[in-house]
Design a protein around this motif. Structure first.
Motif, mmCIF file in Angstrom:
data_model
loop_
_atom_site.group_PDB
_atom_site.id
_atom_site.type_symbol
_atom_site.label_atom_id
_atom_site.label_comp_id
_atom_site.label_asym_id
_atom_site.label_seq_id
_atom_site.Cartn_x
_atom_site.Cartn_y
_atom_site.Cartn_z
ATOM 1 N N ALA A 118 0.837 -1.206 0.000
ATOM 2 C CA ALA A 118 0.000 0.000 0.000
ATOM 3 C C ALA A 118 0.867 1.248 0.000
ATOM 4 C CB ALA A 118 -0.927 -0.015 1.206
ATOM 5 N N GLN A 119 1.960 1.221 0.747
ATOM 6 C CA GLN A 119 2.864 2.372 0.776
ATOM 7 C C GLN A 119 3.504 2.599 -0.585
ATOM 8 O OE1 GLN A 119 5.606 1.582 3.945
ATOM 9 N NE2 GLN A 119 4.085 1.893 5.569
ATOM 10 N N GLN A 122 0.850 4.177 -2.772
ATOM 11 C CA GLN A 122 0.665 5.582 -2.401
ATOM 12 C C GLN A 122 1.815 6.443 -2.922
ATOM 13 O OE1 GLN A 122 0.441 6.197 1.787
ATOM 14 N NE2 GLN A 122 -0.067 8.375 1.622
ATOM 15 N N GLY A 125 1.459 6.952 -6.590
ATOM 16 C CA GLY A 125 0.413 7.939 -6.902
ATOM 17 C C GLY A 125 0.911 9.352 -6.706
ATOM 18 N N GLN A 126 1.620 9.582 -5.612
ATOM 19 C CA GLN A 126 2.179 10.906 -5.361
ATOM 20 C C GLN A 126 3.196 11.282 -6.429
ATOM 21 O OE1 GLN A 126 3.658 10.504 -1.391
ATOM 22 N NE2 GLN A 126 1.659 10.874 -0.432
#
Length: 365
Positions: A118-119, A122, A125-126
């Motif tokens: 998940a990290q 994320q 995405g950033q």
């Protein structure tokens, strides 16, 4: 006044005492004569024999032999390895057990990677958002530069567009680093073996929480074994790096010739000994913890030796027959170490003595 009968009795008593004394003296002289011919010099067991049998002779020798000392120790790995986690995560699987052989890069432990994945998502995405911002800022910077050239925008407006472009570029770099860190963390969720070796112990179980730095599996490198020996401190001046060692491992029955590679300078005050280390070959079915013995030479000594075929047993005594001045003396000897076909003599013989060999008398020794 004594009567004739009394005088007769006294005379008989005196004659009896004289006879008894004479008999006693005679017996004593006989005993002395009986003992005197059989009395022998120290080391001799019987009378000298004049007849020399037709047997081969050997000479008692004085030999200089190395002084060998034996010390004990154990097999150890020169590179003990503890595979540990770099992240905090729950253990989902441990794929090895004690005694398993592993290859470099083989999976040892798997950690829960859901949060790590998940990290990564994320961070990616950033990074995508930062790259979109950079694209817009790049287009603005090019447009404002063209307008500024024609004088359509002020210098402050041009500078603001250029600053936005640079800021967007920095945010992209930051997001990119975050993605790399997240992906590295995801890789750390799988603990790999750093060497070819053997698992000594697993220190955790599935369901446990792995913490950074805490070992999960203990291994040893099979290609980096050594023997660690406890050497008495009285031999401190006798050992030095490079000294040859003969090492025997009782468990495998194998012997190895090596040399001292390291001496730990500090002595153990409880055992009055210090540690000496020497490398051992790999691939010899050796494992850390095995008991080992090592012998090395610490000097030399002069000893008296005689051929083993010269030794005869008389009851519980060891004897030899020595030719001396054309006669034979049977001597009791005290023996020490066996040295091949010869044996050390502690007492009873001198270098140069000639002894009779008697292989029949030593059969079965």
């Amino acid at each position: 006044m004594a009567t004739p009968l009394t005088e007769l009795r006294q005379a008989r008593s005196k004659r009896f005492l004289l006879i008894a004394a004479a008999v006693g003296i005679a017996l004593l002289a006989f005993a002395i004569l009986a003992i005197q011919p059989g009395r022998i010099e120290p080391g001799l067991l019987g009378e000298k024999i004049d007849h020399i049998p037709n047997r081969p002779l050997a000479v008692v020798l004085s030999e200089t032999l190395p002084i060998r000392r034996e010390v004990i120790g154990s097999i150890q790995s020169r590179v003990p390895i503890e595979a540990a986690s770099r992240i905090a995560a729950r253990i989902t699987e441990i794929e090895v057990r004690a005694g398993d052989r592993v290859k470099r890069g083989q999976v040892l432990v798997k950690l829960d990677a859901a949060e790590l994945r998940a990290q990564v998502a994320q961070a990616e995405g950033q990074l995508a958002a930062a790259q979109g911002e950079l694209s817009r800022a790049t287009a603005d910077e090019k447009r404002f530069s063209a307008l500024f050239t024609r004088g359509s925008v002020t210098a402050s407006e041009h500078d603001a567009a250029e600053a936005a472009y640079r800021g967007a570029g920095g945010r992209v770099a930051q997001a990119d680093a975050a993605v790399a860190a997240a992906r590295a963390g995801l890789e750390y969720a799988t603990v790999l073996s750093p060497v070819d070796g053997m698992v000594v112990e697993r220190l955790a179980e599935p369901g446990d929480m792995a913490m950074p730095g805490n070992p999960l599996v203990r291994l040893y490198d099979e290609s980096a074994l050594r023997v660690e020996l406890e050497v008495p401190e009285d031999l401190a001046r006798s050992v030095e790096p490079g000294m040859p060692l003969d090492v025997r491992v009782d468990a495998s029955g194998a012997s190895y010739h090596t040399r001292i590679s390291e001496i730990v300078p500090a002595s153990n005050p409880s055992s009055r000994s210090f540690i000496v280390r020497a490398p051992l070959p790999s691939g010899e079915h050796l494992q850390p913890g095995m008991f080992a013995r090592a012998t090395f030479t610490v000097g030399s000594e002069t000893v008296i030796t005689v051929a083993r075929d010269a030794i005869e047993e008389v009851g519980q005594l060891d004897t030899v027959r020595v030719v001396s001045k054309g006669r034979i003396e049977t001597r009791m000897v005290s023996l020490g170490r066996r040295l091949g076909d010869r044996i050390e003599v502690l007492a009873g013989l001198q270098p140069g003595d000639q002894v009779i060999l008697d292989s029949v008398g030593t059969a079965g020794r």
